[in-house]
Design a protein around this motif. Structure first.
Motif, PDB file in Angstrom:
ATOM      1  N   LYS A   2     -19.551   0.096   6.544  1.00  0.00           N
ATOM      2  CA  LYS A   2     -19.862   0.639   5.223  1.00  0.00           C
ATOM      3  C   LYS A   2     -20.874  -0.232   4.491  1.00  0.00           C
ATOM      4  O   LYS A   2     -21.789   0.283   3.837  1.00  0.00           O
ATOM      5  CB  LYS A   2     -18.599   0.816   4.381  1.00  0.00           C
ATOM      6  CG  LYS A   2     -18.904   1.475   3.029  1.00  0.00           C
ATOM      7  CD  LYS A   2     -17.656   1.719   2.232  1.00  0.00           C
ATOM      8  CE  LYS A   2     -17.901   2.472   0.954  1.00  0.00           C
ATOM      9  NZ  LYS A   2     -19.033   2.055   0.143  1.00  0.00           N
ATOM     10  N   GLY A  68     -19.189  11.421   0.430  1.00  0.00           N
ATOM     11  CA  GLY A  68     -18.078  11.397   1.378  1.00  0.00           C
ATOM     12  C   GLY A  68     -18.468  10.544   2.573  1.00  0.00           C
ATOM     13  O   GLY A  68     -19.649  10.434   2.893  1.00  0.00           O
ATOM     14  N   GLU A  70     -16.943   9.363   6.587  1.00  0.00           N
ATOM     15  CA  GLU A  70     -15.947   9.382   7.663  1.00  0.00           C
ATOM     16  C   GLU A  70     -16.385   8.416   8.745  1.00  0.00           C
ATOM     17  O   GLU A  70     -17.552   8.409   9.137  1.00  0.00           O
ATOM     18  CB  GLU A  70     -15.828  10.785   8.262  1.00  0.00           C
ATOM     19  CG  GLU A  70     -15.317  11.836   7.310  1.00  0.00           C
ATOM     20  CD  GLU A  70     -15.268  13.212   7.972  1.00  0.00           C
ATOM     21  OE1 GLU A  70     -15.077  13.277   9.196  1.00  0.00           O
ATOM     22  OE2 GLU A  70     -15.447  14.193   7.242  1.00  0.00           O
ATOM     23  N   GLY A  72     -15.891   6.779  12.652  1.00  0.00           N
ATOM     24  CA  GLY A  72     -15.420   6.914  14.015  1.00  0.00           C
ATOM     25  C   GLY A  72     -15.650   5.588  14.713  1.00  0.00           C
ATOM     26  O   GLY A  72     -15.967   4.579  14.082  1.00  0.00           O
ATOM     27  N   ALA A  76     -20.495   6.529  11.849  1.00  0.00           N
ATOM     28  CA  ALA A  76     -20.025   7.054  10.566  1.00  0.00           C
ATOM     29  C   ALA A  76     -20.877   8.257  10.205  1.00  0.00           C
ATOM     30  O   ALA A  76     -22.055   8.330  10.560  1.00  0.00           O
ATOM     31  CB  ALA A  76     -20.129   5.991   9.472  1.00  0.00           C
ATOM     32  N   THR A 105     -26.077  15.513   5.482  1.00  0.00           N
ATOM     33  CA  THR A 105     -25.299  14.445   6.096  1.00  0.00           C
ATOM     34  C   THR A 105     -26.256  13.462   6.757  1.00  0.00           C
ATOM     35  O   THR A 105     -27.364  13.813   7.151  1.00  0.00           O
ATOM     36  CB  THR A 105     -24.317  14.967   7.165  1.00  0.00           C
ATOM     37  OG1 THR A 105     -25.054  15.633   8.196  1.00  0.00           O
ATOM     38  CG2 THR A 105     -23.276  15.895   6.565  1.00  0.00           C
ATOM     39  N   GLU A 107     -25.824  10.681   9.870  1.00  0.00           N
ATOM     40  CA  GLU A 107     -24.962  10.136  10.912  1.00  0.00           C
ATOM     41  C   GLU A 107     -25.532   8.777  11.309  1.00  0.00           C
ATOM     42  O   GLU A 107     -26.701   8.672  11.660  1.00  0.00           O
ATOM     43  CB  GLU A 107     -24.946  11.072  12.122  1.00  0.00           C
ATOM     44  CG  GLU A 107     -24.478  12.468  11.780  1.00  0.00           C
ATOM     45  CD  GLU A 107     -24.810  13.489  12.866  1.00  0.00           C
ATOM     46  OE1 GLU A 107     -25.045  13.092  14.029  1.00  0.00           O
ATOM     47  OE2 GLU A 107     -24.848  14.681  12.535  1.00  0.00           O
TER      48      GLU A 107
END
Length: 122
Positions: A2, A68, A70, A72, A76, A105, A107
């Motif tokens: 992050k 948002g 997410e 993995g 992310a 988005t 990725e």
């Protein structure tokens, strides 16, 4: 992971190409899709720098915000709210001063503490 995304977006928003590049692997892959159409792609940090420098001149201001996120394994997906003001006319498109508001988005893939791939979709 992050913190890398946060630093990358802060550099992007500040038009700080060197700051963006400092977070990327030497063989970074970048892809941008509008709908299902690939509109830009780079392989390697030199190609990424060239595209980033070209993109800088298109906008007088720009901001990507994460709405948002997410995670993995070594990856992310960030939901992004994008807003930018065009600095120049786009041939056959919007004119300078037009504000673009987009949702999409990004990725991100990671390895050895660096971003190795970015795929933007809007």
């Amino acid at each position: 992971m992050k913190h890398l995304i946060d630093r990358y977006l802060a550099s992007y928003n500040a038009f700080d190409v060197d700051g963006m590049l400092s977070l990327l692997s030497r063989d970074v892959r970048f892809e941008n899709y509008s709908g299902d159409q690939l509109t830009a792609a780079t392989s390697g940090i030199a190609d990424f720098r060239q595209l980033a420098e070209q993109s800088k001149s298109l906008f007088s201001e720009r901001e990507q915000r994460i709405s948002g996120l997410e995670f993995g394994h070594d990856a992310a997906i960030a939901t992004i709210a994008y807003r930018g003001t065009l600095a120049t006319d786009i041939p056959g498109g919007p004119s300078a001063g037009t504000v673009l508001d987009l949702q999409g988005t990004s990725e991100f893939s990671f390895d050895n503490g660096q971003i190795t791939k970015i795929v933007d979709r809007s």
